[in-house]
Design an enzyme around this catalytic site. Sequence first.
Site, PDB file in Angstrom:
ATOM      1  N   LYS A  72      52.162  40.817  43.306  1.00  0.00           N
ATOM      2  CA  LYS A  72      51.590  40.998  44.645  1.00  0.00           C
ATOM      3  C   LYS A  72      51.694  42.433  45.157  1.00  0.00           C
ATOM      4  O   LYS A  72      51.644  42.684  46.372  1.00  0.00           O
ATOM      5  CB  LYS A  72      52.194  40.028  45.688  1.00  0.00           C
ATOM      6  CG  LYS A  72      52.310  38.583  45.277  1.00  0.00           C
ATOM      7  CD  LYS A  72      51.172  38.068  44.465  1.00  0.00           C
ATOM      8  CE  LYS A  72      49.835  38.024  45.181  1.00  0.00           C
ATOM      9  NZ  LYS A  72      48.759  37.630  44.203  1.00  0.00           N
ATOM     10  N   SER A  73      51.808  43.356  44.238  1.00  0.00           N
ATOM     11  CA  SER A  73      51.859  44.778  44.623  1.00  0.00           C
ATOM     12  C   SER A  73      50.518  45.476  44.458  1.00  0.00           C
ATOM     13  O   SER A  73      50.420  46.678  44.677  1.00  0.00           O
ATOM     14  CB  SER A  73      52.905  45.510  43.764  1.00  0.00           C
ATOM     15  OG  SER A  73      54.172  44.967  43.984  1.00  0.00           O
ATOM     16  N   THR A  75      48.250  44.488  41.582  1.00  0.00           N
ATOM     17  CA  THR A  75      47.920  44.451  40.150  1.00  0.00           C
ATOM     18  C   THR A  75      46.409  44.353  39.921  1.00  0.00           C
ATOM     19  O   THR A  75      45.860  45.042  39.047  1.00  0.00           O
ATOM     20  CB  THR A  75      48.590  43.213  39.502  1.00  0.00           C
ATOM     21  OG1 THR A  75      49.896  43.052  40.047  1.00  0.00           O
ATOM     22  CG2 THR A  75      48.646  43.322  38.001  1.00  0.00           C
ATOM     23  N   THR A  76      45.758  43.494  40.687  1.00  0.00           N
ATOM     24  CA  THR A  76      44.321  43.261  40.510  1.00  0.00           C
ATOM     25  C   THR A  76      43.547  44.559  40.720  1.00  0.00           C
ATOM     26  O   THR A  76      42.634  44.900  39.951  1.00  0.00           O
ATOM     27  CB  THR A  76      43.848  42.203  41.543  1.00  0.00           C
ATOM     28  OG1 THR A  76      44.775  41.122  41.561  1.00  0.00           O
ATOM     29  CG2 THR A  76      42.456  41.701  41.225  1.00  0.00           C
ATOM     30  N   HIS A 134      54.331  42.058  34.404  1.00  0.00           N
ATOM     31  CA  HIS A 134      55.246  41.992  35.556  1.00  0.00           C
ATOM     32  C   HIS A 134      56.698  42.070  35.069  1.00  0.00           C
ATOM     33  O   HIS A 134      57.621  41.969  35.872  1.00  0.00           O
ATOM     34  CB  HIS A 134      55.081  40.665  36.300  1.00  0.00           C
ATOM     35  CG  HIS A 134      53.792  40.522  37.057  1.00  0.00           C
ATOM     36  ND1 HIS A 134      53.230  41.540  37.786  1.00  0.00           N
ATOM     37  CD2 HIS A 134      52.980  39.446  37.226  1.00  0.00           C
ATOM     38  CE1 HIS A 134      52.110  41.098  38.372  1.00  0.00           C
ATOM     39  NE2 HIS A 134      51.940  39.846  38.030  1.00  0.00           N
ATOM     40  N   ARG A 156      54.660  48.951  46.214  1.00  0.00           N
ATOM     41  CA  ARG A 156      54.113  48.684  47.535  1.00  0.00           C
ATOM     42  C   ARG A 156      55.253  48.377  48.489  1.00  0.00           C
ATOM     43  O   ARG A 156      56.329  47.938  48.055  1.00  0.00           O
ATOM     44  CB  ARG A 156      53.186  47.462  47.399  1.00  0.00           C
ATOM     45  CG  ARG A 156      52.452  47.059  48.620  1.00  0.00           C
ATOM     46  CD  ARG A 156      51.631  45.785  48.387  1.00  0.00           C
ATOM     47  NE  ARG A 156      50.750  45.566  49.519  1.00  0.00           N
ATOM     48  CZ  ARG A 156      49.991  44.487  49.696  1.00  0.00           C
ATOM     49  NH1 ARG A 156      50.003  43.529  48.799  1.00  0.00           N
ATOM     50  NH2 ARG A 156      49.222  44.369  50.764  1.00  0.00           N
ATOM     51  N   SER A 164      52.504  38.927  51.097  1.00  0.00           N
ATOM     52  CA  SER A 164      51.424  38.597  50.169  1.00  0.00           C
ATOM     53  C   SER A 164      51.862  37.453  49.251  1.00  0.00           C
ATOM     54  O   SER A 164      51.104  36.503  49.020  1.00  0.00           O
ATOM     55  CB  SER A 164      51.058  39.844  49.351  1.00  0.00           C
ATOM     56  OG  SER A 164      49.972  39.576  48.512  1.00  0.00           O
ATOM     57  N   ARG A 297      43.126  38.771  49.415  1.00  0.00           N
ATOM     58  CA  ARG A 297      43.429  38.167  50.715  1.00  0.00           C
ATOM     59  C   ARG A 297      42.993  39.139  51.793  1.00  0.00           C
ATOM     60  O   ARG A 297      41.901  39.075  52.302  1.00  0.00           O
ATOM     61  CB  ARG A 297      44.923  37.814  50.803  1.00  0.00           C
ATOM     62  CG  ARG A 297      45.292  36.923  51.983  1.00  0.00           C
ATOM     63  CD  ARG A 297      46.775  36.637  52.012  1.00  0.00           C
ATOM     64  NE  ARG A 297      47.567  37.854  52.201  1.00  0.00           N
ATOM     65  CZ  ARG A 297      47.929  38.343  53.392  1.00  0.00           C
ATOM     66  NH1 ARG A 297      47.614  37.708  54.495  1.00  0.00           N
ATOM     67  NH2 ARG A 297      48.635  39.452  53.480  1.00  0.00           N
ATOM     68  N   LYS A 298      43.841  40.142  52.106  1.00  0.00           N
ATOM     69  CA  LYS A 298      43.466  41.119  53.133  1.00  0.00           C
ATOM     70  C   LYS A 298      43.290  42.520  52.554  1.00  0.00           C
ATOM     71  O   LYS A 298      42.469  43.296  53.003  1.00  0.00           O
ATOM     72  CB  LYS A 298      44.540  41.176  54.222  1.00  0.00           C
ATOM     73  CG  LYS A 298      44.474  40.042  55.216  1.00  0.00           C
ATOM     74  CD  LYS A 298      45.320  40.383  56.428  1.00  0.00           C
ATOM     75  CE  LYS A 298      45.021  39.456  57.587  1.00  0.00           C
ATOM     76  NZ  LYS A 298      45.863  39.771  58.751  1.00  0.00           N
TER      77      LYS A 298
HETATM   78  P1  A3P Z   1      47.431  40.911  50.387  1.00  0.00           P
HETATM   79  O1  A3P Z   1      47.898  39.526  50.104  1.00  0.00           O
HETATM   80  O2  A3P Z   1      48.386  41.698  51.220  1.00  0.00           O
HETATM   81  O3  A3P Z   1      46.052  40.964  50.915  1.00  0.00           O
HETATM   82  P2  A3P Z   1      48.332  41.341  42.961  1.00  0.00           P
HETATM   83  O4  A3P Z   1      47.016  41.805  42.482  1.00  0.00           O
HETATM   84  O5  A3P Z   1      49.497  42.117  42.404  1.00  0.00           O
HETATM   85  O6  A3P Z   1      48.470  39.867  42.835  1.00  0.00           O
HETATM   86  O7  A3P Z   1      48.390  41.700  44.510  1.00  0.00           O
HETATM   87  C1  A3P Z   1      47.546  41.026  45.422  1.00  0.00           C
HETATM   88  C2  A3P Z   1      47.434  41.876  46.657  1.00  0.00           C
HETATM   89  O8  A3P Z   1      46.553  42.974  46.390  1.00  0.00           O
HETATM   90  C3  A3P Z   1      46.805  41.098  47.793  1.00  0.00           C
HETATM   91  O9  A3P Z   1      47.372  41.672  48.971  1.00  0.00           O
HETATM   92  C4  A3P Z   1      45.346  41.427  47.617  1.00  0.00           C
HETATM   93  O10 A3P Z   1      44.571  41.186  48.766  1.00  0.00           O
HETATM   94  C5  A3P Z   1      45.429  42.900  47.266  1.00  0.00           C
HETATM   95  N1  A3P Z   1      44.237  43.391  46.577  1.00  0.00           N
HETATM   96  C6  A3P Z   1      43.500  42.768  45.623  1.00  0.00           C
HETATM   97  N2  A3P Z   1      42.474  43.539  45.246  1.00  0.00           N
HETATM   98  C7  A3P Z   1      42.542  44.683  45.967  1.00  0.00           C
HETATM   99  C8  A3P Z   1      41.740  45.856  46.038  1.00  0.00           C
HETATM  100  N3  A3P Z   1      40.652  46.007  45.296  1.00  0.00           N
HETATM  101  N4  A3P Z   1      42.123  46.826  46.901  1.00  0.00           N
HETATM  102  C9  A3P Z   1      43.216  46.688  47.663  1.00  0.00           C
HETATM  103  N5  A3P Z   1      44.008  45.584  47.658  1.00  0.00           N
HETATM  104  C10 A3P Z   1      43.686  44.594  46.809  1.00  0.00           C
END
Ligand code: A3P
Length: 331
Positions: A72-73, A75-76, A134, A156, A164, A297-298
């Site tokens: 949740k930092s 990764t995507t 991870h 993050r 998150s 999400r956000k």
């Molecule tokens: P939030 O839940 O605060 O919105 P991971 O990819 O490590 O699982 O982390 C998910 C977090 O990254 C979520 O944060 C998600 O919304 C955010 N995220 C995903 N894609 C993103 C992007 N293209 N730019 C910025 N944040 C992104």
Amino acid sequence: MAAGSVPLLSEDAVPLQECRDLIASLPVDHRVVPVRQYQGFWWPESTLPGVIAVQRHFKSRPDDVFLATYPKSGTTWLKSLAFAVTTRSQYPLSDHPLLQINPHQCVHSLERMFNRGRSSEIDALPSPRILATHMLHSVLPDSIAASDCRIVYLWRDPKDVIVSAWHFGEKVLGTREYQAEWPVDKVAMAHCEGISTHATIWDHILGYWRARMHRPEKILFLRYEEMLAEPAANLKRMADFLGCPFSPEEEKAGMVEEIVTLCSFNNLSGLAINKPSSDVTDEGTKLQLLNNASFFRKGERGDWRNHMSPEVARRMDEMTMEKLQGSGLSF
Ligand code: A3P
């Protein structure tokens, strides 16, 4: 979730039967999802076979690139940027794979692929491979930790990571019971006391940061908040680090900004491929199968303000300062 209501491991989660006896012998905690203590840390039981299989069987190559994150930092986002920047000569940005498939399908997660019995697909990837993990630095197999591989580490604000993860937990468990039983403040305070999976966020960050002291030219540290503030500058840093710097012509043609836009939260989360599809529940584990939308999400900084009490936020900040003090890493 009551102890014993979840079978030890689903069929799907046991690609390597050899792990079963070892995992069954490890200390277990069933309070939220089943977690097992392994090599000093608590791991979700469902992911542990993959971690152990990576340790035992993964062979890294010197030109591998690893994208390492605490869950949740971001990764995507990191996967999409790294994939887009390293493949930019192969795909026109107007007809890019990221418009058709989710970033997690473009860059595989190492332990997840091993967990699913798909390690041969990792072996078959042409060099240079980009893989995500991870895993803590201290539990990486020697072939990664001691090799010359490059690692991009994204971190993050721990408060936003907790928030998150809390939202993600609801999606994974498919129930609001979890959130009622574990409000954000309780999760955050438990984290401050060291109760977490994948180690605490601070220990995860510091593991890679200390490794970076020994190999500064091979481990790049990026911060989610800085990437939000200055995406183009950070993308260029990553391109330089990965050995594919933008040429003056590319910069002049606006390639940096185009990749930033392609990988932006608004663009990726708005694509049909990343919209929620049917939510199927895996009866074996009671975990909902994640759909691509689960990873968006956000995409902002500071959402913790909407979920965390000021006292708990202060405690988390104190922990961040205490843990990072003297490390040379500042927040
Ligand atoms: P939030 O839940 O605060 O919105 P991971 O990819 O490590 O699982 O982390 C998910 C977090 O990254 C979520 O944060 C998600 O919304 C955010 N995220 C995903 N894609 C993103 C992007 N293209 N730019 C910025 N944040 C992104």
